[in-house]
Design an enzyme around this catalytic site. Structure first.
Site, PDB file in Angstrom:
ATOM      1  N   THR A  97      -7.503 -42.952  -9.935  1.00 20.78           N
ATOM      2  CA  THR A  97      -7.836 -42.763  -8.344  1.00 20.78           C
ATOM      3  C   THR A  97      -6.992 -43.661  -7.343  1.00 20.78           C
ATOM      4  O   THR A  97      -6.499 -43.129  -6.458  1.00 20.78           O
ATOM      5  CB  THR A  97      -9.301 -42.832  -8.068  1.00 20.78           C
ATOM      6  OG1 THR A  97      -9.913 -41.731  -8.616  1.00 20.78           O
ATOM      7  CG2 THR A  97      -9.565 -42.681  -6.452  1.00 20.78           C
ATOM      8  N   ASP A 116      -5.027 -38.720 -14.609  1.00 23.68           N
ATOM      9  CA  ASP A 116      -6.333 -38.850 -14.339  1.00 23.68           C
ATOM     10  C   ASP A 116      -6.963 -39.532 -15.859  1.00 23.68           C
ATOM     11  O   ASP A 116      -6.576 -38.872 -16.936  1.00 23.68           O
ATOM     12  CB  ASP A 116      -6.976 -37.616 -14.238  1.00 23.68           C
ATOM     13  CG  ASP A 116      -8.582 -37.701 -13.817  1.00 23.68           C
ATOM     14  OD1 ASP A 116      -8.850 -37.303 -12.573  1.00 23.68           O
ATOM     15  OD2 ASP A 116      -9.271 -38.230 -14.434  1.00 23.68           O
ATOM     16  N   SER A 117      -7.691 -40.440 -15.861  1.00 23.77           N
ATOM     17  CA  SER A 117      -8.198 -41.200 -17.114  1.00 23.77           C
ATOM     18  C   SER A 117      -9.085 -40.153 -17.943  1.00 23.77           C
ATOM     19  O   SER A 117      -9.256 -40.583 -19.022  1.00 23.77           O
ATOM     20  CB  SER A 117      -8.876 -42.614 -16.740  1.00 23.77           C
ATOM     21  OG  SER A 117     -10.150 -42.146 -16.243  1.00 23.77           O
ATOM     22  N   SER A 118      -9.418 -39.026 -17.337  1.00 18.66           N
ATOM     23  CA  SER A 118     -10.129 -38.124 -18.209  1.00 18.66           C
ATOM     24  C   SER A 118      -9.251 -37.713 -19.432  1.00 18.66           C
ATOM     25  O   SER A 118      -9.677 -37.117 -20.554  1.00 18.66           O
ATOM     26  CB  SER A 118     -10.850 -36.987 -17.492  1.00 18.66           C
ATOM     27  OG  SER A 118     -11.426 -37.468 -16.574  1.00 18.66           O
ATOM     28  N   THR A 163     -11.331 -44.625 -13.412  1.00 19.49           N
ATOM     29  CA  THR A 163     -12.651 -45.223 -13.724  1.00 19.49           C
ATOM     30  C   THR A 163     -13.353 -44.842 -14.667  1.00 19.49           C
ATOM     31  O   THR A 163     -14.096 -45.145 -15.575  1.00 19.49           O
ATOM     32  CB  THR A 163     -13.314 -45.524 -12.277  1.00 19.49           C
ATOM     33  OG1 THR A 163     -13.382 -44.183 -11.978  1.00 19.49           O
ATOM     34  CG2 THR A 163     -12.534 -46.615 -11.408  1.00 19.49           C
ATOM     35  N   ASP A 164     -12.994 -43.286 -14.878  1.00 24.65           N
ATOM     36  CA  ASP A 164     -13.837 -42.546 -15.531  1.00 24.65           C
ATOM     37  C   ASP A 164     -13.970 -43.074 -17.009  1.00 24.65           C
ATOM     38  O   ASP A 164     -14.944 -42.819 -17.819  1.00 24.65           O
ATOM     39  CB  ASP A 164     -13.295 -40.999 -15.580  1.00 24.65           C
ATOM     40  CG  ASP A 164     -13.808 -40.384 -14.161  1.00 24.65           C
ATOM     41  OD1 ASP A 164     -14.464 -40.877 -13.420  1.00 24.65           O
ATOM     42  OD2 ASP A 164     -13.084 -39.454 -13.878  1.00 24.65           O
ATOM     43  N   GLN A 220     -29.719 -44.853 -26.601  1.00 24.43           N
ATOM     44  CA  GLN A 220     -29.497 -44.203 -25.380  1.00 24.43           C
ATOM     45  C   GLN A 220     -30.142 -45.247 -24.268  1.00 24.43           C
ATOM     46  O   GLN A 220     -29.493 -44.876 -23.124  1.00 24.43           O
ATOM     47  CB  GLN A 220     -30.456 -42.987 -25.275  1.00 24.43           C
ATOM     48  CG  GLN A 220     -29.728 -42.102 -26.362  1.00 24.43           C
ATOM     49  CD  GLN A 220     -30.806 -40.726 -26.349  1.00 24.43           C
ATOM     50  OE1 GLN A 220     -31.410 -40.427 -25.373  1.00 24.43           O
ATOM     51  NE2 GLN A 220     -30.553 -40.132 -27.546  1.00 24.43           N
ATOM     52  N   CYS A 221     -30.817 -46.403 -24.514  1.00 29.60           N
ATOM     53  CA  CYS A 221     -31.226 -47.280 -23.490  1.00 29.60           C
ATOM     54  C   CYS A 221     -29.994 -47.960 -22.864  1.00 29.60           C
ATOM     55  O   CYS A 221     -29.241 -48.574 -23.902  1.00 29.60           O
ATOM     56  CB  CYS A 221     -32.477 -48.023 -23.941  1.00 29.60           C
ATOM     57  SG  CYS A 221     -33.932 -47.267 -24.159  1.00 29.60           S
TER      58      CYS A 221
HETATM   59  N1  ASN Z   1     -10.983 -39.415 -12.366  1.00 24.35           N
HETATM   60  C1  ASN Z   1     -10.306 -40.839 -11.898  1.00 24.35           C
HETATM   61  C2  ASN Z   1      -9.978 -41.010 -13.051  1.00 24.35           C
HETATM   62  O1  ASN Z   1     -10.839 -41.780 -13.866  1.00 24.35           O
HETATM   63  C3  ASN Z   1     -11.614 -41.496 -11.315  1.00 24.35           C
HETATM   64  C4  ASN Z   1     -11.257 -42.648 -10.613  1.00 24.35           C
HETATM   65  O2  ASN Z   1     -10.269 -43.308 -10.959  1.00 24.35           O
HETATM   66  N2  ASN Z   1     -12.102 -43.277  -9.706  1.00 24.35           N
HETATM   67  O3  ASN Z   1      -8.774 -41.111 -13.274  1.00 24.35           O
END
Ligand code: ASN
Length: 349
Positions: A20, A63-65, A95-96, A284-285
């Site tokens: 992002t 996008d990091s996805s 961030t993802d 999972q905690c």
């Molecule tokens: N979808 C974005 C990513 O991970 C989210 C972000 O960076 N805030 O590339």
């Protein structure tokens, strides 16, 4: 190259992957990644830092996805190629999946003696309320930081800086998608905070390694994650654990590492370990740890050959499994490596 005007004492390499921070809206109103020019134009202050900042893009920004094992190996290779030339590294990343990538790099970079700081943003650099500026500027400062007296590298580890907090990369978890405080450090204190000054907690930071950097270049992708939930059926468990070529699985259990005691479930686990599949028990905690044997519902797991994951995060667990299986060691060594602290990712009980 973005060079500063005064004679810079330090040099930091920014590895730009996308995310992002460098995104903008397309015609359909969706955020899409742009090249680093987007950031360079919006951040003239990069030139004012008293350090030499150079940028290398990993490829087309993503996008990091969409991040892959290949991307991790390429980041590791870039750091190895440039290790002698720079005082530290910043990885600008979405961030993802940043917590996965930071954990992955912590395993690939053995005996790391320089800072590798992951950062990114929740709001693109072109927006007035962006957090990209402060995150990137301060990440650069952490990457270049040295002990005031000794002059040695202050944070010789893979870490993640976001919203004024520096945390260990393999303890990070993305916990927030709407607010600025996107990350939390699980089961480990922050390494530093950025206020008016950079405030380091030196006793939490890994010491400088005695041996030279060793960069690994292999991850196994024959792994899976099996999250438990009430209602999980034998068919679903078998489908996952009997997948072709599977070598390791994270068992995402309840509480302190508990799982159902139904005979079919035990049989599925037994069959998997008999086939040589390594099973790592991760809770999972978000806080606390796996203690196999505390409850009856976990005592049997040890007998079945399931390994306790201590207080590891899911992100660190799956990347550790990929890394350790990639080492292609005999089964007993694989089990030992999986249960030992390799890069500060667990605090053994
Ligand atoms: N979808 C974005 C990513 O991970 C989210 C972000 O960076 N805030 O590339």
């Amino acid at each position: 190259m973005l060079s500063s005007d005064s004679r810079p004492e330090t040099a930091v390499l920014v590895i730009y992957t996308g995310g992002t921070a460098g995104m903008a809206y397309n015609k359909r109103g969706e955020l899409v990644p742009m090249n680093f020019e987007q950031i360079r134009k919006k951040m003239p202050e990069l030139r004012q830092l008293n350090m030499q900042v150079e940028v290398q893009s990993l490829g087309e920004p993503i996008d990091s996805s969409n991040v892959s094992i290949q991307d991790w190996l390429r980041i590791a290779a870039l750091i190895e190629e440039n290790y002698a030339r720079y005082d530290g590294f910043v990885v600008l990343h979405g961030t993802d999946t940043m917590a996965y990538s930071a954990a992955a790099l912590s395993f690939l970079l053995e005996n790391l003696g320089k800072a590798v700081v992951f950062t990114g943003a929740q709001v693109p650099v072109g927006r007035i309320r962006t957090d990209a500026r402060r995150n990137l500027i301060t990440a650069l400062e952490f990457a270049a930081a040295r002990h005031p007296l000794a002059g040695t590298v202050r944070v010789p580890e893979v870490c993640l800086f976001f919203n004024d907090v520096l945390i260990r990369g393999n303890r990070a978890k993305k916990v927030e998608s709407q607010q600025y405080n996107a990350f939390r450090s699980e089961n480990y204190p922050p390494l530093a905070r950025a206020g008016i000054e950079l405030d380091f907690d030196d006793k939490q930071i890994r010491p400088l390694p005695a041996a030279p950097l060793r960069v690994h270049q292999r991850f196994s992708d024959h792994v899976t994650i099996l999250p438990l939930f009430p209602g999980l059926t034998e068919r679903m468990v078998r489908t996952q654990l009997e997948a072709d070529g599977l070598r390791g699985a994270i068992l995402e259990t309840y509480g302190s590492g508990n799982a159902p005691t139904a005979p079919w479930f035990l049989k599925c686990l037994r069959d998997a370990t008999d086939r040589g599949v390594h099973l790592l028990n991760v809770s999972q905690c978000e806080e606390g740890r796996v203690l196999q044997g505390r409850y009856e519902t976990s005592a049997y797991l040890t007998d079945l050959g399931v390994l306790g994951g201590d207080d590891i995060t899911l992100e660190a667990a799956i990347t550790k499994l990929m890394f350790v299986l990639g080492l292609e060691q005999p089964a007993a060594d694989t089990r030992r490596l999986l249960t030992h602290d390799l890069r500060g990712e667990i605090t053994p009980a």
